[in-house]
Design an enzyme around this catalytic site. Sequence first.
Site, mmCIF file in Angstrom:
data_model
loop_
_atom_site.group_PDB
_atom_site.id
_atom_site.type_symbol
_atom_site.label_atom_id
_atom_site.label_comp_id
_atom_site.label_asym_id
_atom_site.label_seq_id
_atom_site.Cartn_x
_atom_site.Cartn_y
_atom_site.Cartn_z
ATOM 1 N N PHE A 125 -27.470 28.514 49.105
ATOM 2 C CA PHE A 125 -28.140 29.129 47.973
ATOM 3 C C PHE A 125 -27.805 28.485 46.628
ATOM 4 O O PHE A 125 -28.100 29.047 45.582
ATOM 5 C CB PHE A 125 -27.791 30.622 47.915
ATOM 6 C CG PHE A 125 -28.123 31.347 49.173
ATOM 7 C CD1 PHE A 125 -29.433 31.449 49.611
ATOM 8 C CD2 PHE A 125 -27.125 31.918 49.946
ATOM 9 C CE1 PHE A 125 -29.745 32.112 50.788
ATOM 10 C CE2 PHE A 125 -27.430 32.585 51.122
ATOM 11 C CZ PHE A 125 -28.743 32.684 51.539
ATOM 12 N N ASP A 181 -11.352 38.051 53.087
ATOM 13 C CA ASP A 181 -11.813 36.799 53.705
ATOM 14 C C ASP A 181 -10.753 35.712 53.562
ATOM 15 O O ASP A 181 -11.071 34.555 53.266
ATOM 16 C CB ASP A 181 -13.133 36.360 53.081
ATOM 17 C CG ASP A 181 -13.869 35.316 53.938
ATOM 18 O OD1 ASP A 181 -13.596 35.261 55.161
ATOM 19 O OD2 ASP A 181 -14.700 34.564 53.405
ATOM 20 N N LYS A 240 -8.552 32.919 54.710
ATOM 21 C CA LYS A 240 -8.591 31.935 55.791
ATOM 22 C C LYS A 240 -8.281 30.578 55.173
ATOM 23 O O LYS A 240 -8.296 30.434 53.944
ATOM 24 C CB LYS A 240 -9.960 31.942 56.481
ATOM 25 C CG LYS A 240 -11.134 31.685 55.540
ATOM 26 C CD LYS A 240 -12.457 31.811 56.281
ATOM 27 C CE LYS A 240 -13.644 31.580 55.334
ATOM 28 N NZ LYS A 240 -14.942 31.696 56.043
ATOM 29 N N ASN A 300 -10.215 29.061 52.229
ATOM 30 C CA ASN A 300 -10.153 29.735 50.933
ATOM 31 C C ASN A 300 -8.783 29.650 50.282
ATOM 32 O O ASN A 300 -8.497 30.383 49.333
ATOM 33 C CB ASN A 300 -10.575 31.203 51.087
ATOM 34 C CG ASN A 300 -12.053 31.334 51.409
ATOM 35 O OD1 ASN A 300 -12.845 30.450 51.113
ATOM 36 N ND2 ASN A 300 -12.427 32.443 52.027
ATOM 37 N N ASP A 334 -12.886 32.064 46.490
ATOM 38 C CA ASP A 334 -14.002 32.720 47.185
ATOM 39 C C ASP A 334 -13.805 34.225 47.330
ATOM 40 O O ASP A 334 -13.310 34.724 48.349
ATOM 41 C CB ASP A 334 -14.239 32.092 48.565
ATOM 42 C CG ASP A 334 -15.599 32.494 49.136
ATOM 43 O OD1 ASP A 334 -16.231 33.406 48.562
ATOM 44 O OD2 ASP A 334 -16.019 31.903 50.139
ATOM 45 N N THR A 389 -14.460 36.165 59.163
ATOM 46 C CA THR A 389 -14.471 35.109 60.182
ATOM 47 C C THR A 389 -13.694 35.602 61.401
ATOM 48 O O THR A 389 -12.550 36.041 61.262
ATOM 49 C CB THR A 389 -13.816 33.835 59.604
ATOM 50 O OG1 THR A 389 -14.502 33.464 58.407
ATOM 51 C CG2 THR A 389 -13.888 32.689 60.606
#
Length: 399
Positions: free
Chosen positions: A68, A183, A185, A188, A205, A224
Amino acid sequence: MAERGRAPDPANMGVRSPNGGSKSSQGEDYEEIVNLEDEVFNPNMTSFKHENVEDLYELLEKLGSGHFGVVKKCRQKSTGTYFAGKFIKTRKCKGSRLGLDRDQIEREVFILQQLEHPNIMRLHDVFASKAEMVLILELIRGGELFDFIAEKEALSEEDAIEFLEQILKGVTYMHTCNIAHLDLKPENIMLQEKDVPHPKIKIIDFGLAQKIEDGAVFKSLCGTPQYIAPEVINYEPLGPPTDMWSIGVITYILLSGLSPFQGETDQETLTNVVSGNYEFDDRIFKQTSELAKDFIQQLLLKDPRDRMTAVECLIHPWIKPLNRKQAVNRSRSSINMKNFKKFNARRKWKLSYNMVSACNRLCRMKLLCNPMKDEEELWGTAETNVSTDRTFQQNLKAV
């Protein structure tokens, strides 16, 4: 909410001793259920500039791209300071598949505006128009932490803890502000700069991050598979303990080069997470200290209330040794670099594979929607696929 910038008070965060003991409840009796898809923030809560971003910033080379939008390096004209500009296409209407919901971007902006910590990516400016929103973010040059570590020949637990402690400090600050990242992980967790003696961690993020308000329950099926906590899969209340599970998984991978719950498929991985069963294989963890294993065990607990908080992690003897013997054990123990390099190569391969698949899908959609599309523009899309495929092949060879 705790005052901004102040150190959290362990007494208010249910701290227990590293050896066990009771913790205060996170609170079970909430009155309101809030879903990510339904919540809308008031645009007046954020400070958006409606002028042209190019009036204030010089746009430079592209740093990356996604479904996007794109990220470009930019220079603030008034100061000469460099930033990263995240250009995001917004949906024209609720039913459109092109672009992101403006509410979703506003949520991320709202959260970033509340966070100011050396280990968290900073938001500098926000621009808004009918078709696009631009986030001017701190420029992070050092790449992913896991890529940096994979370049090393050897790494002691003591060296790894230097990075993990920074992650925990950033997470502690977030949780003090009643914000859960949701999130966490390897993708990030970045480095501000890598060619320095002591690289600084940056958590990035916040697209799935959520402010956990008192008296409200937040539930969402997001994240995830190999890093999400059981409560996500079970559609149970989420919060700061959800991040702590992810830190447990990241620590396990960092030390061993294995993912504790990874299956052959996403479905198998989710099943493994819900079961909560994992082990410390002696062949893989033979150089791992007992304190490191204890640290992981106190995070990978199915009941969120039983997990260590970020504050507790910072005072755990693996992070903060209580005596010389514990400190020596850390320096003599090491992470399994052979396995870690393999894990990181597979991880990068999977990311590249997913990118190629996404590019191919987008290319097919363009052909279906615009059969008379200009040949030169289509060739540009094909070149992107070829370039990405080269990265895919390089990572495949490294596995």
